[in-house]
Design an enzyme around this catalytic site. Structure first.
Site, PDB file in Angstrom:
ATOM      1  N   SER A  79       0.829  -1.205   0.000  1.00  0.00           N
ATOM      2  CA  SER A  79       0.000   0.000   0.000  1.00  0.00           C
ATOM      3  C   SER A  79       0.864   1.256   0.000  1.00  0.00           C
ATOM      4  O   SER A  79       0.597   2.212  -0.730  1.00  0.00           O
ATOM      5  CB  SER A  79      -0.916   0.015   1.216  1.00  0.00           C
ATOM      6  OG  SER A  79      -1.871  -1.014   1.139  1.00  0.00           O
ATOM      7  N   ASP A 101      -0.383   0.750   5.880  1.00  0.00           N
ATOM      8  CA  ASP A 101      -0.759   2.121   6.225  1.00  0.00           C
ATOM      9  C   ASP A 101      -0.067   2.572   7.511  1.00  0.00           C
ATOM     10  O   ASP A 101       0.145   3.765   7.731  1.00  0.00           O
ATOM     11  CB  ASP A 101      -2.266   2.234   6.395  1.00  0.00           C
ATOM     12  CG  ASP A 101      -3.023   1.891   5.117  1.00  0.00           C
ATOM     13  OD1 ASP A 101      -2.740   0.819   4.544  1.00  0.00           O
ATOM     14  OD2 ASP A 101      -3.894   2.670   4.704  1.00  0.00           O
ATOM     15  N   HIS A 123     -11.328  -2.222   9.359  1.00  0.00           N
ATOM     16  CA  HIS A 123     -12.459  -1.296   9.290  1.00  0.00           C
ATOM     17  C   HIS A 123     -13.418  -1.586  10.433  1.00  0.00           C
ATOM     18  O   HIS A 123     -13.510  -2.718  10.910  1.00  0.00           O
ATOM     19  CB  HIS A 123     -13.171  -1.436   7.943  1.00  0.00           C
ATOM     20  CG  HIS A 123     -12.295  -1.123   6.772  1.00  0.00           C
ATOM     21  ND1 HIS A 123     -12.084   0.157   6.320  1.00  0.00           N
ATOM     22  CD2 HIS A 123     -11.544  -1.929   5.984  1.00  0.00           C
ATOM     23  CE1 HIS A 123     -11.254   0.128   5.287  1.00  0.00           C
ATOM     24  NE2 HIS A 123     -10.915  -1.133   5.067  1.00  0.00           N
ATOM     25  N   ALA A 168      -0.007 -23.015   7.351  1.00  0.00           N
ATOM     26  CA  ALA A 168      -0.721 -22.572   6.163  1.00  0.00           C
ATOM     27  C   ALA A 168      -2.192 -22.320   6.472  1.00  0.00           C
ATOM     28  O   ALA A 168      -2.823 -23.058   7.223  1.00  0.00           O
ATOM     29  CB  ALA A 168      -0.595 -23.620   5.059  1.00  0.00           C
ATOM     30  N   THR A 173      -4.755 -13.319  14.616  1.00  0.00           N
ATOM     31  CA  THR A 173      -5.509 -12.202  15.177  1.00  0.00           C
ATOM     32  C   THR A 173      -4.932 -11.703  16.486  1.00  0.00           C
ATOM     33  O   THR A 173      -5.363 -10.656  16.986  1.00  0.00           O
ATOM     34  CB  THR A 173      -6.968 -12.614  15.424  1.00  0.00           C
ATOM     35  OG1 THR A 173      -6.992 -13.680  16.384  1.00  0.00           O
ATOM     36  CG2 THR A 173      -7.638 -13.073  14.138  1.00  0.00           C
ATOM     37  N   ARG A 188      -3.382 -20.014  16.927  1.00  0.00           N
ATOM     38  CA  ARG A 188      -2.949 -20.166  18.317  1.00  0.00           C
ATOM     39  C   ARG A 188      -1.673 -21.011  18.369  1.00  0.00           C
ATOM     40  O   ARG A 188      -1.471 -21.894  17.525  1.00  0.00           O
ATOM     41  CB  ARG A 188      -4.029 -20.836  19.163  1.00  0.00           C
ATOM     42  CG  ARG A 188      -5.259 -19.978  19.394  1.00  0.00           C
ATOM     43  CD  ARG A 188      -6.222 -20.667  20.351  1.00  0.00           C
ATOM     44  NE  ARG A 188      -7.325 -19.797  20.745  1.00  0.00           N
ATOM     45  CZ  ARG A 188      -8.474 -19.692  20.094  1.00  0.00           C
ATOM     46  NH1 ARG A 188      -8.659 -20.401  18.996  1.00  0.00           N
ATOM     47  NH2 ARG A 188      -9.431 -18.880  20.528  1.00  0.00           N
ATOM     48  N   ARG A 191       2.330 -25.934  19.876  1.00  0.00           N
ATOM     49  CA  ARG A 191       3.382 -26.629  20.613  1.00  0.00           C
ATOM     50  C   ARG A 191       4.666 -25.824  20.570  1.00  0.00           C
ATOM     51  O   ARG A 191       4.856 -24.947  19.716  1.00  0.00           O
ATOM     52  CB  ARG A 191       3.632 -28.033  20.041  1.00  0.00           C
ATOM     53  CG  ARG A 191       4.315 -28.075  18.685  1.00  0.00           C
ATOM     54  CD  ARG A 191       4.694 -29.503  18.346  1.00  0.00           C
ATOM     55  NE  ARG A 191       5.353 -29.628  17.069  1.00  0.00           N
ATOM     56  CZ  ARG A 191       6.677 -29.497  16.874  1.00  0.00           C
ATOM     57  NH1 ARG A 191       7.463 -29.176  17.903  1.00  0.00           N
ATOM     58  NH2 ARG A 191       7.208 -29.653  15.685  1.00  0.00           N
TER      59      ARG A 191
END
Length: 213
Positions: A79, A101, A123, A168, A173, A188, A191
Site C-alpha cells: 500500500s 498504512d 475497518h 498454512a 488475530t 494459536r 506446541r
C-alpha cells in the site's frame, strides 16, 4: 487530533475530505506515497526474473528499510512501501501483499510461502462508519527465524515472536510467542519448538544423515 496522529495511534480515520489545512496537506503526502508504492511495485513485478540488480534497486527505493540478501518473488503488492522495514535474509514467495498504512517490521531470516497477507489496517464493524471510508491501523511486528505458511493472513496490531512457524491458512488475530508452532483460525500456539525438532525434516521423516547444518 491531526490525521497523521490518528493513523499512527490506532484511532478511526479517513484518508480524505478533511477541513483542516494541515490535514489536507497530509492527504497529499500519503496519496503521493501510495501512488509511488504502486508504481515501484509495478516496475518490480515487470522486471525480468533474472535481473536481480534492478529488483534490488527497486526494493531499496520502495521500502522504508531493507537488509541484505532479500528476494521477493513477483508479483508483490504494497500500500505504501515506505512503512515496511525488512531485515536480512528475507524470502517471500509469489503474491506477498502488505497493507502497510502503519509500520510493518520484519526481522532476519524470515520466509513467506505463497499468498501471505500482512495487513495493519481494518475497518469498524458498524456499517455507517464504513460508508465514510473509516479505518484504523496498528503496527505489525515479526521476529527473527519465522516461517509463514501459504495463505496465512496477519491482522492489525499483531506481534509474532522469533523462531516461530505459522501454519498454512492461518488467520493471526493475536500475538504469537517465541519458539512455537502456531496455526488455525484464529491462529494459536500449538506446541513449543525444541531441540528434538533438529532431528526431523518434518513429522515422521528423519533428517538425512549427510545434512550439514
Amino acid at each position: 487530533m491531526p490525521l497523521e496522529e490518528q493513523m499512527r495511534t490506532g484511532k478511526l480515520y479517513v484518508e480524505f475530505g478533511h477541513a483542516a489545512a494541515a490535514d489536507r496537506e497530509y492527504e497529499k503526502v500519503i496519496e503521493a506515497q501510495r501512488v509511488r508504492a504502486k508504481e515501484l511495485a509495478f516496475d518490480y513485478n515487470a522486471a525480468r526474473p533474472s535481473d536481480y540488480e534492478t529488483k534490488n534497486r527497486i526494493l531499496q527505493e520502495l521500502l522504508g528499510s531493507v537488509g541484505s540478501d532479500v528476494f521477493i518473488e513477483a508479483p508483490v503488492h504494497f500500500s505504501y512501501g515506505c512503512n515496511t522495514h525488512i531485515g536480512h535474509h528475507f524470502y517471500a514467495n509469489f503474491n506477498l501483499t502488505v497493507v502497510d498504512d502503519a509500520e510493518v517490521h520484519i526481522g532476519n531470516y524470515v520466509m513467506c510461502a505463497p499468498n501471505v497477507t500482512i495487513s495493519v489496517t481494518g475497518h469498524p464493524v458498524y456499517g455507517e462508519f464504513r460508508r465514510k471510508g473509516a479505518q484504523f491501523s496498528l503496527p505489525v511486528h515479526i521476529g527473527n527465524d519465522v516461517w509463514i505458511g501459504a495463505n496465512a493472513v496477519i491482522l492489525p496490531g499483531v506481534t509474532i515472536g522469533s523462531n516461530v512457524v505459522i501454519g498454512a491458512g492461518s488467520v493471526v488475530t493475536r500475538d504469537i510467542p517465541d519458539n512455537c508452532v502456531a496455526f488455525g483460525v484464529p491462529c494459536r500456539a500449538v506446541r513449543e519448538i525444541t531441540a528434538e525438532d533438529a532431528r526431523w525434516i518434518r513429522k515422521g521423516v528423519p533428517l538425512n544423515a549427510d545434512w550439514d547444518a
